[in-house]
Design an enzyme around this catalytic site. Structure first.
Site, PDB file in Angstrom:
ATOM      1  N   GLU A   1       0.812  -1.222   0.000  1.00 13.32           N
ATOM      2  CA  GLU A   1       0.000   0.000   0.000  1.00 13.32           C
ATOM      3  C   GLU A   1       0.846   1.272   0.000  1.00 13.32           C
ATOM      4  O   GLU A   1       0.307   2.374  -0.127  1.00 13.32           O
ATOM      5  CB  GLU A   1      -0.914   0.019   1.234  1.00 13.32           C
ATOM      6  CG  GLU A   1      -2.015  -1.044   1.233  1.00 13.32           C
ATOM      7  CD  GLU A   1      -1.553  -2.390   1.787  1.00 13.32           C
ATOM      8  OE1 GLU A   1      -0.328  -2.614   1.864  1.00 13.32           O
ATOM      9  OE2 GLU A   1      -2.416  -3.215   2.119  1.00 13.32           O
TER      10      GLU A   1
ATOM     11  N   LYS B   1      -1.199  -8.780  24.327  1.00 14.87           N
ATOM     12  CA  LYS B   1      -1.842  -7.926  25.316  1.00 14.87           C
ATOM     13  C   LYS B   1      -1.915  -8.674  26.643  1.00 14.87           C
ATOM     14  O   LYS B   1      -2.832  -9.448  26.883  1.00 14.87           O
ATOM     15  CB  LYS B   1      -3.226  -7.512  24.833  1.00 14.87           C
ATOM     16  CG  LYS B   1      -3.160  -6.543  23.649  1.00 14.87           C
ATOM     17  CD  LYS B   1      -4.283  -6.757  22.640  1.00 14.87           C
ATOM     18  CE  LYS B   1      -3.959  -6.110  21.303  1.00 14.87           C
ATOM     19  NZ  LYS B   1      -3.897  -7.079  20.177  1.00 14.87           N
TER      20      LYS B   1
ATOM     21  N   TRP C   1       1.281  -3.974  26.713  1.00 10.81           N
ATOM     22  CA  TRP C   1       1.644  -4.592  25.431  1.00 10.81           C
ATOM     23  C   TRP C   1       3.035  -5.211  25.528  1.00 10.81           C
ATOM     24  O   TRP C   1       3.978  -4.576  26.006  1.00 10.81           O
ATOM     25  CB  TRP C   1       1.663  -3.537  24.311  1.00 10.81           C
ATOM     26  CG  TRP C   1       0.304  -3.176  23.789  1.00 10.81           C
ATOM     27  CD1 TRP C   1      -0.883  -3.639  24.242  1.00 10.81           C
ATOM     28  CD2 TRP C   1       0.020  -2.265  22.727  1.00 10.81           C
ATOM     29  NE1 TRP C   1      -1.918  -3.078  23.530  1.00 10.81           N
ATOM     30  CE2 TRP C   1      -1.383  -2.227  22.588  1.00 10.81           C
ATOM     31  CE3 TRP C   1       0.791  -1.491  21.881  1.00 10.81           C
ATOM     32  CZ2 TRP C   1      -2.031  -1.436  21.635  1.00 10.81           C
ATOM     33  CZ3 TRP C   1       0.163  -0.705  20.941  1.00 10.81           C
ATOM     34  CH2 TRP C   1      -1.240  -0.678  20.813  1.00 10.81           C
TER      35      TRP C   1
END
Lengths: 553, 553
Positions: A335, A447, A452
């Site tokens: 992308e 998580k 994190w």
């Protein structure tokens, strides 16, 4: 008030015309497996691109906007297709030959390709698909390979088969290239899609032109017409990171490996052709290192190797440093055309001081705006510690997918923000001077108890262990913490390290609460079609109880 | 079929935002004549540009499209104006302080400038003009200089005077920059115009953005954030060849000489600040060479010096080669932003083999299309011998002049072809590999008996003579041949060469029929405001019988 400047569109055509005249003597060298590689000048490639465009228009009836697919290795003919198809106003659709057959069928049908140009050596892959590709009217075959199965099928299914060289022979070596809108589609590439159907990114003439300038800039690859770049990254993988266009823009010689992507021939072509630059994913350099460790070869011609596709283990960069070859980290995605960042350290540092910069993903060029978005949607500071999802904006960055933004399971808002930025799905931090460090894919972050844990940080720490060949860490469900890391490890041949040794090694650099309890030895880390760790497979194996997991206290 | 890429405009604003964040620590160093130069980081320049934009909008009432002029040397404040004015949507109009007063009055009125930002040291030039500048409502003064005359006049004529620092003080260091059309006017510059009224070229955000990328590319200046560039070429001279924008795009440090453009301070700042790159017209390097020959200085930090504005005498390039400083020829004009070509030799040549390439104007980048048009309007081949007028096309090349294409004596068809190309007025040849060699201005070519003689070839040959300091050759009317060359020569101090010696020297490299019969010794070659030979003056002196001309047999 408007300017008085000329209104000239940014077209791939200009890159072609420039390369074949000003840099007409520069070369595309294609490896053949024979003693002598095949050499073709930019002038010849340009003349043949004109012949190909004539053939596509006059013989195959290709019109503006028609999609013409390629199923090809990196070689001179593929470069010809790269220019002929967009410059005539059609759309180049590069097919990723490593995709599973059902995904290839999906993308050819989704793009409604009318023509496929294929290397003869890839017919065994293409022929079984053709009965499922109703839009394909023509197959053009280039180079060696058994065509009998194809010709039999053509008669049965009503498509036509052409020989690439016969198609070009005798046609005019110039073409009256149309003046196009710079926002016209030039090329398309489907993401390899670890989840859901592949999604098509459609590049414009404008985006390719600007991206090519960026690739050549000193803060990116810094290529000149004195250089030769070994293009290992496939032309079906985000336009070979823009190299076929960038090289024609500034006259850099291209060394194309065709189907000879194994470590031994790669080492041979580097020693023989002495490229100054190269570009490939880490696994290629991993394999090459093993090869030249076993059978030493001279790789010293290579000044700068661009490494991307997935994060490069620091240990691999160190190993190449010792060979006098500098690996330079880059980050991008389908992308983003793909150049998003590149990791050149700032000025005035010693080799050791440069190190913390070299292991980042690098800095953004002016053409790529970046922001970090926190878990609550808030914009995070560039302080080197606030971790958020990276969003980017720029002229060579996608705003949507081709006819497919609403395909399940992807919803547009998952990939594109309301104000038009691309959500990369990568989680990381940005330093005050703009160096990006990615710590994880958003979906791979572990998580644990409201905090994190970066799977990638654990993997890098593990792969720094002298007896570890590869390691992949994934989140697995945990009753107490929500999620906890599972470490899957591939040991080197003859290695004897146990789980407790590995955990003790990790504890030297990783906080105690982040250390994995669950461990499994595996034969090899599963990979996607473009060589990235396929963690989806590991999570699935864990869920199905296939892995032999040991849990430490 | 359109692409799925983001529709992001190419804006100077992006360059500013990028430079002040990613390269916030890079420096603009301005020479002050004091022991310590003035240093300001890109982050500070960016914050002050925001303050300037606020002041211009809120205090002075500047609106979109308003022209804001600068009458300034190269310094940090001028860089601030370079970003504040275009990024807020207004138009930066750089005034050439070397223009004759009547031309300055003409261009300020023609552009209808509402504001002039001026260095205090330039008030003696500005104040006498102000009574003739009815559109100017505000004068903003930066730096040292006596302001009493200005303030008295302001009261009388009703314009307002502001101190630059007071205007910025306390204003917000961020600005909500508008999202502009990339074709919006960003800056304008009037050509120095050796004939007729000056003509305004209006650059767009798009043209500046693309030109900045090109300046940074390896085939152009190849700058990186490890470099420092000495910007001698004035900011009022085609945007200092694009350097203030290009540096912010990639983080190159700028060394700005302010008004200290004399050889001695230039030598001092090079030795003290060790720039790696520099850009200026040949006369600057001529003067610097004399200075360091008399008083040796260390110039060895300079890797590459871009030289343009007029052709560089090869002898000057050789002299700098011996000092370890490489002069690199570039060609361009106000109408080309200015980067048209740059003379990097192809790969694989020895120093002597490189020489024939280094004395050309260089190769075109992909962004500049070129064609040669013969005397009859026919398109000429790139064969290295067919001489024609150079026409160019590209995104940073002018299509028209500001409100003035029909100004006498210029007719649009004199400067722009029917199909939109710029007629450069330069005559030259292009080699098959795209190296441009300019032999003359179209108006300076000597048309002798139906053949063209290049005045510049004769000048270069003369200036290679060890006793010749400068030489200019012009066409003068001749009864038999139509036109013949007149050689005007400036001898070095103490030189004793006579005309016959000089002609014999010329005959070693020039065809006999091209050798001048008419000769004159002069004190100095007349120069235009930007340091180019002003041949119009010599032709006029000859016509008026002012020159002491000797005619050889």
């Amino acid at each position: 008030m408007l300017s008085t400047m000329q209104d000239v569109p940014l077209l791939v055509t200009r890159i072609l015309q420039h390369g074949m005249t000003i840099h007409g003597k520069s070369q595309v060298t294609t490896w053949t497996g024979e003693p002598e590689p095949h050499r073709r000048s930019f002038a010849e490639v340009g003349a043949r691109a004109a012949q190909l465009a004539s053939a596509l228009r006059d013989e195959l009836g290709v019109q503006q906007d028609d999609r013409v697919a390629t199923l090809m290795w990196n070689n001179a003919e593929h470069v010809e297709a790269y220019f002929a198809i967009p410059c005539m106003g059609a759309v180049l659709h590069t097919l990723n030959l490593r995709l599973p057959p059902e995904q290839l069928v999906f993308i050819v049908n989704h793009a409604a390709d009318r023509v496929v140009v294929a290397n003869g050596t890839l017919l065994p892959l293409l022929v079984p698909l053709l009965p499922h590709l109703p839009t394909v009217e023509h197959v053009v075959v280039s180079g060696v390979g058994d065509r009998s199965g194809l010709e039999a099928l053509a008669e049965e299914r009503g498509f036509r088969v052409h020989d690439y060289e016969e198609l070009l022979a005798g046609r005019p070596q110039t073409y009256d290239w149309p003046e196009l809108d710079e926002r016209q589609a030039a090329a398309m590439c489907y993401t390899s899609g670890t989840t859901g159907d592949p999604k098509g990114v459609v590049y414009s003439h404008r985006s390719i032109y600007l991206h090519s300038m960026q690739v050549n800039m000193t803060e990116s690859m810094g290529l000149t017409d004195r250089d030769t770049t070994l293009v290992v990254v496939p032309q079906f993988h985000v336009n070979a990171w823009g190299l076929p266009h960038a090289t024609f823009m500034t006259g850099i010689n291209m060394l194309m490996p065709d189907r000879f992507l194994q470590p031994a021939p790669l080492a041979e072509m580097i020693e023989g052709e002495k490229p100054t630059h190269a570009a490939a994913v880490p696994t290629i350099w991993q394999g090459l290192l093993a090869e030249v460790t076993a059978r030493p070869r001279d790789l010293s011609s290579m000044k700068q190797v661009t490494i991307g596709g997935s994060a490069c283990p620091p240990a691999l960069m160190r190993a190449y440093d010792e060979l006098g070859v500098r690996l330079c980290h880059a980050w991008g995605m389908t992308e983003t055309s793909p150049l998003g960042t590149m990791a050149h350290p700032p000025a005035g540092l010693t080799a050791e001081e440069e190190w913390p910069y070299r292991v980042t993903q690098g800095r953004f060029p002016a053409g790529v705006e970046a922001r970090l978005i926190g878990p609550g949607g808030e914009r995070l500071p560039w302080d080197g510690t606030s971790a958020g999802e990276l969003e980017v904006r720029g002229t060579w960055i996608a705003a949507a997918y081709y006819n497919g933004v609403d395909a399940e399971p992807l919803r547009p808002e998952d990939k594109f923000s309301a104000d038009g930025w691309l959500k990369t799905g990568d989680v990381g931090v940005i330093s005050p001077d703009g160096f990006l460090t990615l710590t994880d894919r958003a979906k791979d972050v572990i998580k644990s108890g409201g905090e994190w844990i970066s799977s990638q940080e654990l993997e890098n720490a593990l792969m720094a262990h002298p007896e570890v060949a590869e390691a992949a860490v994934v989140a697995v469900p945990d009753d107490k913490w929500g999620e906890r890391p599972l470490a899957t490890v591939v040991l080197k041949e003859g290695a004897s390290a146990g789980y407790t040794d590995l955990r003790a090694f990790l504890a030297q650099s990783i906080a105690k609460w982040q250390l994995p309890e669950r461990w499994a030895l595996i034969e090899a880390v599963p990979k996607t079609s473009v060589g990235k760790f396929d963690k989806k497979v590991i999570r699935q194996q864990y869920a199905e109880g296939v892995l032999d997991v040991t849990t430490l206290d």
